[in-house]
Design a protein around this motif. Structure first.
Motif, PDB file in Angstrom:
ATOM      1  N   LEU A   1     -44.125  -7.721  25.525  1.00 33.87           N
ATOM      2  CA  LEU A   1     -43.618  -6.823  24.492  1.00 33.87           C
ATOM      3  C   LEU A   1     -42.230  -7.240  24.027  1.00 33.87           C
ATOM      4  O   LEU A   1     -41.924  -7.200  22.832  1.00 33.87           O
ATOM      5  N   MET A   2     -41.392  -7.683  24.957  1.00 35.58           N
ATOM      6  CA  MET A   2     -40.052  -8.136  24.585  1.00 35.58           C
ATOM      7  C   MET A   2     -40.114  -9.409  23.746  1.00 35.58           C
ATOM      8  O   MET A   2     -39.348  -9.581  22.794  1.00 35.58           O
ATOM      9  N   GLU A   3     -41.044 -10.274  24.073  1.00 37.53           N
ATOM     10  CA  GLU A   3     -41.204 -11.513  23.302  1.00 37.53           C
ATOM     11  C   GLU A   3     -41.671 -11.222  21.873  1.00 37.53           C
ATOM     12  O   GLU A   3     -41.304 -11.935  20.943  1.00 37.53           O
ATOM     13  N   VAL A   4     -42.477 -10.180  21.699  1.00 39.76           N
ATOM     14  CA  VAL A   4     -42.900  -9.796  20.346  1.00 39.76           C
ATOM     15  C   VAL A   4     -41.680  -9.433  19.504  1.00 39.76           C
ATOM     16  O   VAL A   4     -41.542  -9.874  18.358  1.00 39.76           O
ATOM     17  N   LEU A   5     -40.781  -8.634  20.071  1.00 36.83           N
ATOM     18  CA  LEU A   5     -39.577  -8.263  19.326  1.00 36.83           C
ATOM     19  C   LEU A   5     -38.723  -9.486  19.017  1.00 36.83           C
ATOM     20  O   LEU A   5     -38.184  -9.612  17.909  1.00 36.83           O
TER      21      LEU A   5
ATOM     22  N   TYR B   1     -39.822 -12.507  18.638  1.00 32.51           N
ATOM     23  CA  TYR B   1     -40.527 -13.279  17.618  1.00 32.51           C
ATOM     24  C   TYR B   1     -40.141 -12.791  16.220  1.00 32.51           C
ATOM     25  O   TYR B   1     -39.796 -13.581  15.346  1.00 32.51           O
ATOM     26  N   PHE B   2     -40.191 -11.480  16.023  1.00 31.35           N
ATOM     27  CA  PHE B   2     -39.848 -10.946  14.704  1.00 31.35           C
ATOM     28  C   PHE B   2     -38.382 -11.187  14.374  1.00 31.35           C
ATOM     29  O   PHE B   2     -38.038 -11.524  13.236  1.00 31.35           O
ATOM     30  N   ALA B   3     -37.506 -11.043  15.363  1.00 31.45           N
ATOM     31  CA  ALA B   3     -36.077 -11.296  15.135  1.00 31.45           C
ATOM     32  C   ALA B   3     -35.848 -12.751  14.726  1.00 31.45           C
ATOM     33  O   ALA B   3     -35.048 -13.032  13.828  1.00 31.45           O
TER      34      ALA B   3
ATOM     35  N   ARG C   1     -35.379  -7.896  10.327  1.00 33.67           N
ATOM     36  CA  ARG C   1     -34.324  -7.091  10.942  1.00 33.67           C
ATOM     37  C   ARG C   1     -34.987  -5.915  11.641  1.00 33.67           C
ATOM     38  O   ARG C   1     -35.721  -5.139  11.025  1.00 33.67           O
ATOM     39  N   LEU C   2     -34.762  -5.807  12.952  1.00 32.74           N
ATOM     40  CA  LEU C   2     -35.313  -4.681  13.706  1.00 32.74           C
ATOM     41  C   LEU C   2     -34.538  -3.414  13.363  1.00 32.74           C
ATOM     42  O   LEU C   2     -33.309  -3.416  13.371  1.00 32.74           O
ATOM     43  N   LEU C   3     -35.262  -2.353  13.056  1.00 33.76           N
ATOM     44  CA  LEU C   3     -34.647  -1.078  12.709  1.00 33.76           C
ATOM     45  C   LEU C   3     -34.667  -0.104  13.876  1.00 33.76           C
ATOM     46  O   LEU C   3     -33.746   0.699  14.030  1.00 33.76           O
ATOM     47  N   SER C   4     -35.720  -0.165  14.677  1.00 31.86           N
ATOM     48  CA  SER C   4     -35.826   0.689  15.867  1.00 31.86           C
ATOM     49  C   SER C   4     -36.872   0.093  16.790  1.00 31.86           C
ATOM     50  O   SER C   4     -37.759  -0.636  16.352  1.00 31.86           O
TER      51      SER C   4
ATOM     52  N   ASP D   1     -32.373 -11.305  19.830  1.00 36.10           N
ATOM     53  CA  ASP D   1     -31.735 -12.257  18.928  1.00 36.10           C
ATOM     54  C   ASP D   1     -32.635 -13.441  18.602  1.00 36.10           C
ATOM     55  O   ASP D   1     -32.205 -14.394  17.978  1.00 36.10           O
ATOM     56  N   GLY D   2     -33.870 -13.390  19.034  1.00 38.35           N
ATOM     57  CA  GLY D   2     -34.804 -14.475  18.749  1.00 38.35           C
ATOM     58  C   GLY D   2     -34.906 -15.509  19.849  1.00 38.35           C
ATOM     59  O   GLY D   2     -35.745 -16.401  19.776  1.00 38.35           O
ATOM     60  N   LEU D   3     -34.075 -15.417  20.874  1.00 39.37           N
ATOM     61  CA  LEU D   3     -34.146 -16.361  21.987  1.00 39.37           C
ATOM     62  C   LEU D   3     -35.120 -15.846  23.038  1.00 39.37           C
ATOM     63  O   LEU D   3     -35.203 -14.642  23.266  1.00 39.37           O
ATOM     64  N   PRO D   4     -35.869 -16.730  23.697  1.00 42.17           N
ATOM     65  CA  PRO D   4     -36.848 -16.305  24.701  1.00 42.17           C
ATOM     66  C   PRO D   4     -36.201 -15.516  25.845  1.00 42.17           C
ATOM     67  O   PRO D   4     -35.110 -15.844  26.307  1.00 42.17           O
ATOM     68  N   LEU D   5     -36.886 -14.485  26.295  1.00 42.07           N
ATOM     69  CA  LEU D   5     -36.400 -13.631  27.382  1.00 42.07           C
ATOM     70  C   LEU D   5     -37.121 -13.851  28.694  1.00 42.07           C
ATOM     71  O   LEU D   5     -36.605 -13.515  29.741  1.00 42.07           O
ATOM     72  N   THR D   6     -38.313 -14.380  28.652  1.00 42.06           N
ATOM     73  CA  THR D   6     -39.183 -14.402  29.820  1.00 42.06           C
ATOM     74  C   THR D   6     -38.546 -15.076  31.032  1.00 42.06           C
ATOM     75  O   THR D   6     -38.563 -14.521  32.129  1.00 42.06           O
ATOM     76  N   SER D   7     -37.947 -16.249  30.854  1.00 43.90           N
ATOM     77  CA  SER D   7     -37.381 -16.940  32.011  1.00 43.90           C
ATOM     78  C   SER D   7     -36.223 -16.148  32.598  1.00 43.90           C
ATOM     79  O   SER D   7     -36.076 -16.058  33.814  1.00 43.90           O
ATOM     80  N   GLY D   8     -35.399 -15.549  31.768  1.00 46.87           N
ATOM     81  CA  GLY D   8     -34.299 -14.726  32.260  1.00 46.87           C
ATOM     82  C   GLY D   8     -34.781 -13.495  33.002  1.00 46.87           C
ATOM     83  O   GLY D   8     -34.209 -13.109  34.022  1.00 46.87           O
TER      84      GLY D   8
END
Length: 87
Positions: free
Chosen positions: A27-31, A33-35, A40-43, A62-69
């Motif tokens: 789900l975080m990667e989806v956000l 991806y759009f960023a 622009r994410l509104l909510s 910010d568009g950077l991958p989160l999964t590894s972190g």
């Protein structure tokens, strides 16, 4: 858990979406991806299986991958759970 989010496309059109996944990372990667695609994410918020809502900080996407972190943070958390305070 459900992800609810709204965004504004680069052309100025707004859209609201929802998505279900058992994996928070997906789900975080989806956000992200759009960023990264110029939207622009509104909510954005999550609703878990018990109905609890968690608002998400839009600046974190910010568009950077989160999964590894996120996996690294999980490993550190697990290590902290098994490490004694005093030896």
């Amino acid at each position: 858990m459900w992800l609810y989010f709204s965004l504004c496309y680069s052309q100025g059109k707004n859209r609201s979406c929802r998505l279900y996944s058992n994996e928070l990372e997906h789900l975080m990667e989806v956000l992200n991806y759009f960023a990264s695609s110029g939207c622009r994410l509104l909510s954005a918020f999550l609703v878990d299986n018990e109905g609890k809502r968690t608002d998400l900080p839009l600046a974190a996407f910010d568009g950077l991958p989160l999964t590894s972190g996120m996996h690294g943070l999980e490993r550190e958390y697990q290590r902290a759970l098994i490490t004694p305070f005093c030896e």
